[in-house]
Design a protein around this motif. Structure first.
Motif, PDB file in Angstrom:
ATOM      1  N   GLY A   1       0.822  -1.199   0.000  1.00 27.13           N
ATOM      2  CA  GLY A   1       0.000   0.000   0.000  1.00 27.13           C
ATOM      3  C   GLY A   1       0.856   1.250   0.000  1.00 27.13           C
ATOM      4  O   GLY A   1       2.092   1.187   0.082  1.00 27.13           O
ATOM      5  N   GLN A   2       0.192   2.414  -0.074  1.00 22.06           N
ATOM      6  CA  GLN A   2       0.937   3.674  -0.123  1.00 22.06           C
ATOM      7  C   GLN A   2       1.686   3.944   1.183  1.00 22.06           C
ATOM      8  O   GLN A   2       2.786   4.513   1.164  1.00 22.06           O
ATOM      9  N   THR A   3       1.110   3.539   2.313  1.00 23.84           N
ATOM     10  CA  THR A   3       1.787   3.737   3.601  1.00 23.84           C
ATOM     11  C   THR A   3       3.175   3.114   3.569  1.00 23.84           C
ATOM     12  O   THR A   3       4.176   3.732   3.964  1.00 23.84           O
ATOM     13  N   GLU A   4       3.251   1.881   3.082  1.00 21.28           N
ATOM     14  CA  GLU A   4       4.531   1.166   3.040  1.00 21.28           C
ATOM     15  C   GLU A   4       5.486   1.788   2.007  1.00 21.28           C
ATOM     16  O   GLU A   4       6.709   1.798   2.207  1.00 21.28           O
ATOM     17  N   ILE A   5       4.939   2.315   0.908  1.00 17.07           N
ATOM     18  CA  ILE A   5       5.784   3.000  -0.085  1.00 17.07           C
ATOM     19  C   ILE A   5       6.448   4.214   0.558  1.00 17.07           C
ATOM     20  O   ILE A   5       7.662   4.437   0.402  1.00 17.07           O
ATOM     21  N   PHE A   6       5.679   5.003   1.283  1.00 14.18           N
ATOM     22  CA  PHE A   6       6.234   6.193   1.939  1.00 14.18           C
ATOM     23  C   PHE A   6       7.299   5.810   2.961  1.00 14.18           C
ATOM     24  O   PHE A   6       8.354   6.445   3.035  1.00 14.18           O
ATOM     25  N   ALA A   7       7.027   4.787   3.759  1.00 19.84           N
ATOM     26  CA  ALA A   7       7.989   4.379   4.785  1.00 19.84           C
ATOM     27  C   ALA A   7       9.287   3.882   4.158  1.00 19.84           C
ATOM     28  O   ALA A   7      10.385   4.237   4.607  1.00 19.84           O
ATOM     29  N   GLU A   8       9.171   3.075   3.097  1.00 15.24           N
ATOM     30  CA  GLU A   8      10.365   2.518   2.466  1.00 15.24           C
ATOM     31  C   GLU A   8      11.176   3.593   1.765  1.00 15.24           C
ATOM     32  O   GLU A   8      12.401   3.660   1.901  1.00 15.24           O
ATOM     33  N   ARG A   9      10.513   4.471   1.028  1.00 12.01           N
ATOM     34  CA  ARG A   9      11.244   5.477   0.247  1.00 12.01           C
ATOM     35  C   ARG A   9      11.875   6.552   1.136  1.00 12.01           C
ATOM     36  O   ARG A   9      12.836   7.209   0.742  1.00 12.01           O
ATOM     37  N   THR A  10      11.350   6.735   2.346  1.00  7.04           N
ATOM     38  CA  THR A  10      11.928   7.705   3.275  1.00  7.04           C
ATOM     39  C   THR A  10      12.837   7.041   4.312  1.00  7.04           C
ATOM     40  O   THR A  10      13.302   7.701   5.241  1.00  7.04           O
ATOM     41  N   ASN A  11      13.060   5.738   4.143  1.00  9.06           N
ATOM     42  CA  ASN A  11      13.921   4.986   5.073  1.00  9.06           C
ATOM     43  C   ASN A  11      13.460   5.162   6.521  1.00  9.06           C
ATOM     44  O   ASN A  11      14.249   5.467   7.409  1.00  9.06           O
ATOM     45  N   SER A  12      12.166   4.959   6.729  1.00  3.66           N
ATOM     46  CA  SER A  12      11.570   5.140   8.056  1.00  3.66           C
ATOM     47  C   SER A  12      11.169   3.784   8.632  1.00  3.66           C
ATOM     48  O   SER A  12      10.109   3.249   8.300  1.00  3.66           O
ATOM     49  N   PRO A  13      11.997   3.199   9.502  1.00  2.00           N
ATOM     50  CA  PRO A  13      11.685   1.868  10.041  1.00  2.00           C
ATOM     51  C   PRO A  13      10.551   1.867  11.061  1.00  2.00           C
ATOM     52  O   PRO A  13       9.894   0.857  11.274  1.00  2.00           O
ATOM     53  N   SER A  14      10.312   3.006  11.713  1.00  2.00           N
ATOM     54  CA  SER A  14       9.280   3.099  12.746  1.00  2.00           C
ATOM     55  C   SER A  14       8.135   3.954  12.217  1.00  2.00           C
ATOM     56  O   SER A  14       8.242   5.179  12.152  1.00  2.00           O
ATOM     57  N   PHE A  15       7.039   3.313  11.805  1.00  2.51           N
ATOM     58  CA  PHE A  15       5.943   4.053  11.210  1.00  2.51           C
ATOM     59  C   PHE A  15       4.634   3.324  11.486  1.00  2.51           C
ATOM     60  O   PHE A  15       4.622   2.145  11.833  1.00  2.51           O
ATOM     61  N   CYS A  16       3.528   4.036  11.311  1.00  3.80           N
ATOM     62  CA  CYS A  16       2.219   3.393  11.406  1.00  3.80           C
ATOM     63  C   CYS A  16       1.183   4.239  10.697  1.00  3.80           C
ATOM     64  O   CYS A  16       1.420   5.406  10.353  1.00  3.80           O
ATOM     65  N   MET A  17       0.023   3.646  10.460  1.00  5.39           N
ATOM     66  CA  MET A  17      -1.119   4.347   9.869  1.00  5.39           C
ATOM     67  C   MET A  17      -2.033   4.843  10.974  1.00  5.39           C
ATOM     68  O   MET A  17      -2.323   4.119  11.925  1.00  5.39           O
ATOM     69  N   LEU A  18      -2.459   6.098  10.826  1.00  6.11           N
ATOM     70  CA  LEU A  18      -3.465   6.672  11.713  1.00  6.11           C
ATOM     71  C   LEU A  18      -4.587   7.216  10.854  1.00  6.11           C
ATOM     72  O   LEU A  18      -4.346   7.903   9.862  1.00  6.11           O
ATOM     73  N   GLN A  19      -5.829   6.882  11.215  1.00  3.21           N
ATOM     74  CA  GLN A  19      -7.012   7.403  10.538  1.00  3.21           C
ATOM     75  C   GLN A  19      -7.676   8.405  11.474  1.00  3.21           C
ATOM     76  O   GLN A  19      -8.116   8.055  12.571  1.00  3.21           O
ATOM     77  N   TYR A  20      -7.738   9.662  11.018  1.00  4.04           N
ATOM     78  CA  TYR A  20      -8.191  10.751  11.881  1.00  4.04           C
ATOM     79  C   TYR A  20      -9.523  11.320  11.401  1.00  4.04           C
ATOM     80  O   TYR A  20      -9.710  11.560  10.208  1.00  4.04           O
ATOM     81  N   SER A  21     -10.434  11.559  12.331  1.00  7.94           N
ATOM     82  CA  SER A  21     -11.664  12.287  12.031  1.00  7.94           C
ATOM     83  C   SER A  21     -12.179  12.905  13.324  1.00  7.94           C
ATOM     84  O   SER A  21     -11.704  12.590  14.417  1.00  7.94           O
ATOM     85  N   ASP A  22     -13.170  13.799  13.167  1.00  7.85           N
ATOM     86  CA  ASP A  22     -13.744  14.409  14.361  1.00  7.85           C
ATOM     87  C   ASP A  22     -14.631  13.430  15.127  1.00  7.85           C
ATOM     88  O   ASP A  22     -14.913  13.628  16.307  1.00  7.85           O
ATOM     89  N   ALA A  23     -15.064  12.356  14.474  1.00  9.21           N
ATOM     90  CA  ALA A  23     -15.957  11.386  15.117  1.00  9.21           C
ATOM     91  C   ALA A  23     -15.194  10.258  15.803  1.00  9.21           C
ATOM     92  O   ALA A  23     -15.594   9.783  16.863  1.00  9.21           O
ATOM     93  N   ILE A  24     -14.107   9.823  15.182  1.00  9.17           N
ATOM     94  CA  ILE A  24     -13.330   8.685  15.701  1.00  9.17           C
ATOM     95  C   ILE A  24     -11.951   8.698  15.049  1.00  9.17           C
ATOM     96  O   ILE A  24     -11.821   9.046  13.874  1.00  9.17           O
ATOM     97  N   THR A  25     -10.942   8.352  15.824  1.00 10.12           N
ATOM     98  CA  THR A  25      -9.573   8.277  15.318  1.00 10.12           C
ATOM     99  C   THR A  25      -8.972   6.939  15.745  1.00 10.12           C
ATOM    100  O   THR A  25      -9.114   6.540  16.903  1.00 10.12           O
ATOM    101  N   CYS A  26      -8.325   6.256  14.804  1.00 12.06           N
ATOM    102  CA  CYS A  26      -7.724   4.951  15.092  1.00 12.06           C
ATOM    103  C   CYS A  26      -6.326   4.885  14.500  1.00 12.06           C
ATOM    104  O   CYS A  26      -6.064   5.423  13.422  1.00 12.06           O
ATOM    105  N   SER A  27      -5.433   4.211  15.190  1.00 12.03           N
ATOM    106  CA  SER A  27      -4.142   3.860  14.612  1.00 12.03           C
ATOM    107  C   SER A  27      -4.005   2.350  14.657  1.00 12.03           C
ATOM    108  O   SER A  27      -4.717   1.657  15.395  1.00 12.03           O
ATOM    109  N   PHE A  28      -3.053   1.817  13.877  1.00 14.05           N
ATOM    110  CA  PHE A  28      -3.052   0.388  13.594  1.00 14.05           C
ATOM    111  C   PHE A  28      -1.675  -0.244  13.809  1.00 14.05           C
ATOM    112  O   PHE A  28      -0.669   0.235  13.292  1.00 14.05           O
ATOM    113  N   VAL A  29      -1.681  -1.335  14.568  1.00 15.18           N
ATOM    114  CA  VAL A  29      -0.439  -2.081  14.807  1.00 15.18           C
ATOM    115  C   VAL A  29      -0.064  -2.874  13.566  1.00 15.18           C
ATOM    116  O   VAL A  29       1.098  -2.961  13.178  1.00 15.18           O
TER     117      VAL A  29
END
Length: 328
Positions: A137-165
């Motif tokens: 997915g795009q999340t992994e493309i961004f992490a790999e191309r920026t050499n970022s070993p510590s990363f995660c996805m966060l979904q943000y909204s005013d109703a509910i916000t979640c991040s994912f292991v």
């Protein structure tokens, strides 16, 4: 820092709804008051989409060397594909290749300081796969191309916000990918991001993996006791305001949401189901842990309605607004 944040906006898959929602974004003067969106894509595709859908297209073309001097919405014409190379609404290797090229160019612009943040329109995973792109997915493309070993996805909204292991993996793979270290990493990334957004320490909830959060070992392989609880205890020792592990089937009740800034979820659908039920057109996907803010729409390429003028641009606009707030 620019007077207005400059946001690279990838056009997404040309055969999907990306081109039309990018046209809507470029035409929105309320966005231009606080941000300078630059669509990284193909001008002729955008022009054809405007003709087909009846949308306006007045944004000028800007060159790479003039990116830093641009303060009005514009298009960076990267070429890569023409309208006769694909059919709207159809998965195509060529559109996958173009999608990836737009992402690469936007990441490079952010790393070079030409833009302040990146917002992505939807990519089609199957088209990317046909184009030989191996990341899920795009999340992994961004992490790999920026050499970022510590990363995660966060979904943000005013109703509910979640991040994912874990995110783009099958259910059978989830338990073996969980570790106390990874759970703690996601907690720390989430806490830091929300401190920036809300200017205060957030209230966090961690979901269990199993039904009833394991019911004291009756369900699962004691992942709650051996992996999740130690991460929560360490995060609490580090000063986090955190609760859990909570049973996933009751964690998202309205009363709990009212007092929770973010839920830490163990796998994709654990958080995406309540997110899309409650905030489908408003949620924004963020990649945490990379060197610059990256936000994205919380929907796919919607091939069934692509190029019909039906796509709702709200998520893209919210993504740009959040990207601006993350640069401030």
């Amino acid at each position: 820092m620019h007077s207005k944040s400059k946001i690279a906006v990838t056009m997404g898959d040309p055969a999907g709804v990306g081109p039309e929602i990018c046209l809507d974004l470029l035409a929105d003067r309320s966005i231009a008051e606080n941000a300078t969106p630059i669509v990284f894509g193909n001008r002729s595709v955008l022009a054809h989409c405007a003709e087909v859908t009846g949308k306006a297209m007045s944004a000028p073309t800007v060159s790479r060397k003039d990116l830093t001097n641009t303060d009005e919405p514009a298009i960076l014409d990267l070429g890569k594909i023409e309208s006769d190379a694909f059919t709207p609404g159809t998965i195509n290797e060529a559109t996958g290749t173009a999608t990836y090229a737009y992402i690469e160019a936007a990441i490079d612009a952010a790393l070079n300081g030409a833009v302040d943040a990146v917002t992505t329109a939807p990519a089609n995973k199957e088209a990317l796969h046909l184009a030989g792109i191996t990341q899920p997915g795009q999340t992994e493309i961004f992490a790999e191309r920026t050499n970022s070993p510590s990363f995660c996805m966060l979904q943000y909204s005013d109703a509910i916000t979640c991040s994912f292991v874990t995110v783009h993996v099958g259910y059978a793979e989830v338990p073996e990918l969980l570790s106390t270290e990874r759970i703690l990493e996601v907690i720390h990334l989430t806490r830091a991001a929300l401190q920036g957004i809300h200017q205060r320490d957030p209230e966090l909830v961690v979901c269990g993996l199993n039904p009833h959060a394991g019911e004291n070992g009756l369900f699962g392989n004691r992942e709650e006791e051996t992996l999740i609880v130690p991460a929560i205890e360490q995060a609490r020792a580090d000063g986090a305001q955190i609760t859990g592990p909570l049973p996933p089937d009751t964690a998202f009740l309205e009363s709990r949401r009212a007092e929770t800034d973010a839920f830490i979820c163990m796998y994709h659908d654990q958080g995406h189901i309540p997110l899309k039920a409650l905030a489908f057109d408003r949620a924004v996907n963020c990649t945490l842990g990379i060197p610059f803010p990256r936000t994205s729409v919380d929907h796919g390429t919607a091939l069934d309605i692509a190029w019909q003028g039906k796509a709702n641009p709200r998520s893209l606009k919210e993504a740009v607004r959040l990207a601006v707030s993350l640069t401030e």
